[in-house]
Design an enzyme around this catalytic site. Structure first.
Site, PDB file in Angstrom:
ATOM      1  N   SER A 114      20.600 -20.684   3.412  1.00 44.30           N
ATOM      2  CA  SER A 114      21.119 -19.513   2.707  1.00 44.30           C
ATOM      3  C   SER A 114      22.497 -19.166   3.259  1.00 44.30           C
ATOM      4  O   SER A 114      22.827 -19.489   4.399  1.00 44.30           O
ATOM      5  CB  SER A 114      20.184 -18.308   2.878  1.00 44.30           C
ATOM      6  OG  SER A 114      20.099 -17.915   4.241  1.00 44.30           O
ATOM      7  N   ASP A 125      27.364 -17.958  16.917  1.00 39.60           N
ATOM      8  CA  ASP A 125      28.037 -19.022  17.681  1.00 39.60           C
ATOM      9  C   ASP A 125      29.331 -18.519  18.305  1.00 39.60           C
ATOM     10  O   ASP A 125      29.583 -18.692  19.501  1.00 39.60           O
ATOM     11  CB  ASP A 125      28.363 -20.204  16.764  1.00 39.60           C
ATOM     12  CG  ASP A 125      27.144 -21.063  16.466  1.00 39.60           C
ATOM     13  OD1 ASP A 125      26.144 -20.942  17.186  1.00 39.60           O
ATOM     14  OD2 ASP A 125      27.212 -21.854  15.511  1.00 39.60           O
TER      15      ASP A 125
END
Length: 270
Positions: A114, A125
């Site tokens: 998604s 990240d």
């Protein structure tokens, strides 16, 4: 009719009009609540019918997204303990790093990819790496400028690349059609190559973190009889340097390529 009677009739008409509006409003609220409850029940029924490990309408509760939330929690704990409990920091950051690999595999395994999950993953990240570099900047003040530069390069490269991909009609910054440089194409096309570069960066940063703390000095190995013991974290750092250099090179190329793409996009829309 007398004037007083006419006034009473008008007053009764106003009261009836107010009652009608009140009844209409209550009816509308009842219908709205019913619709909302119905949509909620439909969503829950959809989740129950299609199974937790398949595609359903409650995207924030996709299994890889739940792993993403766990990753955020572990990263938060690792940052909070960075200057007081270095062992806990390494443990929780390592768990977070494992979750980073796990969420992508789960998304592909259960077809639960998604846009929500992709953005959640990329933002986590970037912030995790930025936080780790910030910690290193505090622990190694003489190298703080380098840490700040690496933070800026990492965030700018990925953010500009994501934006350039979206304005060009792509759905992900990892689509190969968005990459024109052979090194960047190889990075996104080969998951082993990409994983090696990413792991190298994190391994180098974590090794530098561990080398700062005396409690990790005893973590050493003997490579040969003629050489003294070598810190295992120093060895990890040396092994990670080539992958780290390649990753930073890709970040620079990706940033330049993205800005060129945005420039060309502006020219097309002039």
């Amino acid at each position: 009719l007398t004037r007083a009677e006419r006034e009473r009739d008008r007053e009764r008409q106003r009261e009836r009009a107010v009652r009608r509006r009140t009844m209409d409003s209550n009816s509308s609220m009842t219908n709205l609540n019913g619709a909302l409850n119905g949509n909620s029940k439909m969503a829950m029924n959809n989740l129950a019918e299609k199974s937790f490990t398949s595609r359903h309408s409650i995207i924030p509760l996709y299994l890889p997204n739940i792993v993403g939330y766990l990753r955020i929690a572990c990263t938060t704990v690792s940052i909070a303990s960075a200057f007081s409990h270095p062992r806990s920091m390494l443990i929780f950051y390592f768990i977070s790093f494992v979750c980073d690999e796990l969420d992508g595999r789960l998304a592909r395994l259960f077809s639960q990819q998604s846009t929500y999950g992709a953005v959640l993953d990329m933002v986590t990240d970037r912030l995790s790496t930025a936080a780790l570099l910030g910690i290193l900047a505090v622990l190694y003040p003489s190298k703080a400028q380098i840490c700040v530069f690496l933070q800026a390069l990492d965030i700018a490269s990925h953010w500009c690349h994501m934006y350039a991909s979206l304005v060009s009609g792509g759905t992900s910054h990892k689509e190969l059609s968005n990459h024109h440089n052979w090194l960047v194409r190889s990075y996104y096309a080969n998951r082993i190559f990409m994983g090696t570069c990413c792991v190298s960066c994190e391994l180098l940063y974590l090794s530098l973190y561990a080398m700062h703390w005396p409690i990790f000095n005893k973590w050493s190995i003997v490579l040969s009889d003629s050489r003294p013991e070598v810190s295992i974290f120093l060895l990890f750092a040396q092994i990670a340097i080539p992958g780290f250099i390649i990753k930073q090179t890709i970040n620079v190329i990706q940033l330049v390529q993205s800005m060129n793409g945005l420039w060309l996009h502006d020219l097309k829309n002039m």
